[in-house]
Design a protein around this motif. Structure first.
Motif, PDB file in Angstrom:
ATOM      1  N   SER A 285      57.494  13.324  59.598  1.00  0.00           N
ATOM      2  CA  SER A 285      58.284  12.135  59.924  1.00  0.00           C
ATOM      3  C   SER A 285      59.121  12.367  61.185  1.00  0.00           C
ATOM      4  N   LEU A 286      59.570  11.272  61.797  1.00  0.00           N
ATOM      5  CA  LEU A 286      60.360  11.386  63.033  1.00  0.00           C
ATOM      6  C   LEU A 286      61.734  11.995  62.782  1.00  0.00           C
ATOM      7  N   GLY A 287      62.335  11.710  61.646  1.00  0.00           N
ATOM      8  CA  GLY A 287      63.684  12.254  61.464  1.00  0.00           C
ATOM      9  C   GLY A 287      64.257  12.006  60.087  1.00  0.00           C
ATOM     10  N   HIS A 288      65.402  12.625  59.874  1.00  0.00           N
ATOM     11  CA  HIS A 288      66.069  12.563  58.577  1.00  0.00           C
ATOM     12  C   HIS A 288      67.565  12.564  58.807  1.00  0.00           C
ATOM     13  N   SER A 289      68.293  12.091  57.815  1.00  0.00           N
ATOM     14  CA  SER A 289      69.734  12.232  57.878  1.00  0.00           C
ATOM     15  C   SER A 289      70.100  13.620  57.377  1.00  0.00           C
ATOM     16  N   LEU A 290      71.310  14.025  57.579  1.00  0.00           N
ATOM     17  CA  LEU A 290      71.773  15.330  57.095  1.00  0.00           C
ATOM     18  C   LEU A 290      73.278  15.292  56.921  1.00  0.00           C
TER      19      LEU A 290
END
Ligand code: ZN
Ligand code: ZN
Length: 355
Positions: A285-290
């Protein structure tokens, strides 16, 4: 409102309270991290039960809940619930089956609701960062950026991926990190085609691309960045994939804004990569929160459509991976705002070549 009060406001109407047992969820809600603890949240008050290792510090640090020394946990939970006339309690989906069974046995007279509502409510709270959380993540990223600058002086032909990882981790600790946000990735040459390669004894050679994905942990919060650098002269195709990933990174990031769709941002990056002839080479996937965890909700992914709220921190990390040959990934963190985003990663994104 403290975080526990915010959760109470989001609980489903039919339930009298919630049990929060998983480490980061109760750590988030009480603003106190510990390996042991049980948080009981009712509409008229909250209780944090923990053992003697934590009781002293918990009494000073826990916010919004009365702190109780743990005895026989199951009996204590049952008694507190009885005192509060609880009939229905909601539990987290993060519970293991063994933990769920323990509560079900202890609370035989109470209906346990095991739907997604509690976990989703906590995810929703955690997704929107408070100013103090943003500050902590930025401080963790500052350490990460400074460690990256240091490692550029260390990388040269002949050093191994494991040595690079060890130095990176040492720099982060020396610069004040409490620990690592996750196990560092250092992948050189053909190992770069594996997005989550484990650092090996492979020696870096001239002509390699070297991908480093790493982050510091500070005050419980994670940072996360990836850079791919070149060692010596690289081939035209390596440069082409670097520039394609950079374009995918910049164009998808430029479209970030509160209310936008994570799936749409992912599609922008994927479109750039596909158009350059690398369809199928960007598997994740392109990105995630953290935040307290390195991977949190929401995400920028083709498999589910999340709407990004203002105040969420996202990674933007497209990559191209050519099996058996090489790989490139570029990852920054952004704070999503009402009118766009704020870039939280200070390191340069143009290709760095070390001789
Ligand atoms: Zn990363
Ligand atoms: Zn990441």
């Amino acid at each position: 409102m403290n975080r526990i009060e915010k959760l109470i406001a989001k609980l489903p109407e039919n339930c009298d309270g919630a049990i929060v047992f998983s480490m980061t969820n109760r750590g988030y809600l009480t603003e106190f991290m510990s390996s042991d603890g049980t948080l009981l949240v009712f509409r008229d008050g909250a209780f944090f039960i923990t053992d003697s290792r934590y009781i002293e510090i918990a009494r000073k640090k826990v916010k919004g809940a009365e702190v109780i020394l743990q005895g026989k946990l199951a009996d204590q939970v049952a008694e507190i619930c009885k005192d509060h006339g609880v009939k229905e309690l909601i539990v987290e989906q993060e519970l293991t089956l063994a933990q769920f069974s323990m509560f079900r046995e202890a609370l035989a007279d109470i209906r346990l609701l095991d739907g997604p509502e509690l976990s989703d409510a906590i995810k929703g709270l955690r997704a929107v960062k408070e100013p103090g959380e943003i500050e902590m993540i930025c401080a963790a990223q500052d350490i990460t950026d400074r460690a990256f600058l240091e490692i550029l002086n260390y990388i040269r032909p002949g050093v191994t991926e494991k040595q690079v990882a060890a130095e990176l981790e040492y720099y982060m600790r020396r610069l004040g990190a409490d620990g690592l946000a996750f196990g560092s990735i250092v992948a050189s040459g053909e190992n770069g085609s594996m997005p989550h390669a484990v650092p090996s004894d492979r020696k870096i050679r001239k002509g390699d691309l070297v991908t480093m994905d790493f982050g510091a942990k500070l005050g419980g919060y994670c940072s996360d960045m990836t850079r791919t650098i070149a060692v010596g002269q690289i081939k035209d195709e390596q440069l082409k994939i670097y520039n394609t990933v950079l374009e995918a990174h910049l164009t998808s990031m430029a479209a970030a804004k509160a209310g936008c769709s994570g799936k749409a941002l992912d599609a922008i990056a994927r479109g750039v990569i596909d158009a350059a002839g690398y369809g199928g080479c960007f598997g994740h996937s392109l990105g995630h929160s953290l935040g307290l965890d390195v991977h949190e909700s929401p995400m920028c992914t083709p498999s589910r459509d999340y709407i990004l709220p203002a105040g969420t921190i996202m990674t933007i990390e497209p990559g191209i991976y050519v099996e058996g040959k090489w790989g490139v990934r570029i990852e920054n963190m952004i704070l999503v705002t009402e009118d766009g985003y704020r870039n939280l990663t200070g390191s340069e994104r143009a290709l760095i070549t070390l001789d």
